[in-house]
Design a protein around this motif. Sequence first.
Motif, PDB file in Angstrom:
ATOM      1  N   UNK A 263       0.848  -1.182   0.000  1.00 42.00           N
ATOM      2  CA  UNK A 263       0.000   0.000   0.000  1.00 42.00           C
ATOM      3  C   UNK A 263       0.889   1.239   0.000  1.00 42.00           C
ATOM      4  N   UNK A 264       0.697   2.139  -0.974  1.00 48.06           N
ATOM      5  CA  UNK A 264       1.536   3.354  -1.010  1.00 48.06           C
ATOM      6  C   UNK A 264       1.395   4.219   0.228  1.00 48.06           C
ATOM      7  N   UNK A 265       0.278   4.089   0.940  1.00 47.32           N
ATOM      8  CA  UNK A 265       0.050   4.946   2.102  1.00 47.32           C
ATOM      9  C   UNK A 265       0.606   4.359   3.390  1.00 47.32           C
ATOM     10  N   UNK A 266       1.353   3.278   3.316  1.00 42.17           N
ATOM     11  CA  UNK A 266       2.087   2.769   4.472  1.00 42.17           C
ATOM     12  C   UNK A 266       3.551   3.128   4.269  1.00 42.17           C
ATOM     13  N   UNK A 267       3.952   4.213   4.834  1.00 43.07           N
ATOM     14  CA  UNK A 267       5.328   4.680   4.699  1.00 43.07           C
ATOM     15  C   UNK A 267       5.658   5.627   5.838  1.00 43.07           C
TER      16      UNK A 267
END
Length: 730
Positions: A263-267
């Motif tokens: 998921x791109x929003x897990x960073x």
Amino acid sequence: MEETQDSSSSKPKNTDENFSLWIEQYFNHKCCITFLTGCYSCQWQYREWEKTELGSCCCSRKEQFFYMCLVIAFILSVLFLFVWVETSNEYNGFDWVVYLGTGCWFFWSILVLSAAGIMVAYTTLLLLLGFLLLWERIELNLHTSHKVFICLVIVLCSFLLAVLSHFWKDKWLIAGLSLQIFAPFVHLSLITVMIIISWPLSICVARLESEVKVRRYRMADYEQEIQERCNVFQRLRALQIAAGLSFLIILLCLYLMPLGIYSPCILKKENLGPKPTLFGHRGAPMLAPENTMMSFEKAVELDVSGLETDIYLSFDSVPFLMHDYDLTRTTNIKEVLPSAAGNHTSNFNWTFLSTLNAGKWFLKHKPFFGMKPLSEADKRRAGNQSIPQLSELLALAKREQKIVIFDLFGPRPGHPLRNTFVRRVVKVILDSKIEQRLIFWLPGFDRDYVRFMAPGFQHVGRLWSIKDLTKHNITIINVDYKRLFYAGLRDYKEAKIYIHVYVINEPWLFSLAWCSSINSVTTDNIELLNQLSRPLFFMTPGFYMFMWLFLDIASAVIIGFVFCYNWIKEIKRERWLEAAASSDIERINLPKEKSEIQRASHLPKQLPARIGTSPWTPEVHYGSSTSREKKPPPQTVQSVKAPKKKSVPFKNTVKPLTQDFQHSKTSTRETSLDTPEPTLKEDEAAGSFTEDSQAKTQQKTPMLDSSEESYDALDPTASNTSFRMRLEKK
């Protein structure tokens, strides 16, 4: 005696209370079953349904087929609803496509969404009703109308999915993007759902185990049916394994699901890029008519970074703002010149185009669902909008220092500027004296001339390869967001390409673009996206790891507790029913301290029919308790003397009650109640002897010899014989 009377007088009160509670519980269950069968089978009159045994077939082949059709309809409707909900970003375009094809304006997208929701709710309700009926072990009998509707749902969902696959293939790309951003939350939600499912599943598995024990208990005296019963045991065990193992496999897959989630929003917070800048798509089309000066001014008021538009050239060489190939959607040309309504946009002179109204359609149709109401001043202003020239937009952008990006559509054959329309537009831009850096030049036709005449323009490419972009010296791309995430986004970021995507209206899509370090986006929903201060569904890897492990451990503990609790509860239920059955056996076997006449007077004339049922079933307990409540208090006989020696108790071996055993016991007790009169029938003799025995006992009761008493206690038949002999002597 007083204590006996007090206890006997208190029994009716408790009996009435228990009976009223039983009546309330019974009729509540009766109403529930009536409601289930009424909704599922349209049978609203209650009747005693025969419950199917666990492990046996729940319904006929025909009903099994339609239940499978119901499951298929549910899956298809859920799939279509999911895809259509995720494509809400494209609803406006879908509505206008249908309008141009049908000529009737309506929020067709919302209509399709409502229909999909109704189909999902309908199939879900039927599945739930069918599950509850199976839980009650009632045979399924789906009504004909439901069968017809289920077939219609399957046909309609299949047709709509086929249309999406053929005409709007990119809608499936949106569904894939939604899975990327929602996957962590779907994972956590599915684990919660598994916790909820574990409760009925654990009850079902425990009852299957109990059913196996009950059937083995009943099988003791039916050796000839062992082979047939073993098949039932295999089916019950197979149901247990299928339900439990499937649940365990799914649960383990969910526990390991984060290992395959991207998921791109897990960073990390430091890796989160700046918020993408906003470009007004044809201005601010949710606040004013698109491609009008009012729309662009509203976008400037909302502090957008750029303005996006579309340009045509009139027949007399004037660049103007318009998106469609004809003027029917956004102008009143049907009222002014109906015969030319279908002509191409570039075939009209500017003198005629400038007279058309470009705002009334906006007030009439309200093109976006959920638009905020306009003030009276804005309504009057919107109703007087006209088609603007390109020079008007450039003047606004120059004054407000806003970037301008546009699509340039070439004129049709026969137009005076068929081959030189790009040079005409470049000349208009240069004449406006706007800073060249504010122009994002998107058209690819005659690009060398544009570089020569306006070297300050920032040239924008399409979804080209890095090699082609380098060859044309282009560092900016303008692409469709649906295709960008599947076509080398990482490569563009590594090459430090400025990425601009279109058209993003939904907050979750904007959050995806933000987390993916997209530089700018074109949007219709400027107000809503401006309010976002951080991406939705954003979380750090450490926080997600904590949530993952915590929920996995917590769910494992809860699910284990639920299974253990229901398993222990089922074991206690078995012991309770066994104890109830044992108490019934002890009540039937009268005490040996009493005389034979007392025992004969207190025995019922006919044994309860429940002895033929399994002691594990609740009917034994409920039946025995009811008979105990209705049984009159025993009559005391004062003349009976206690035996001198303690009688030998009757040995009640712990053995399963079978029909043979019950038959032998029943026949023994019936023969013990036979009258000495040979001329009477068996049933009459039993009754007459019981009545006469009480009177004779009150007159005179002989003392029993201890040896005879002990022998009688061991053998009820011998006791009856000796008793007759003593009567004959008397």
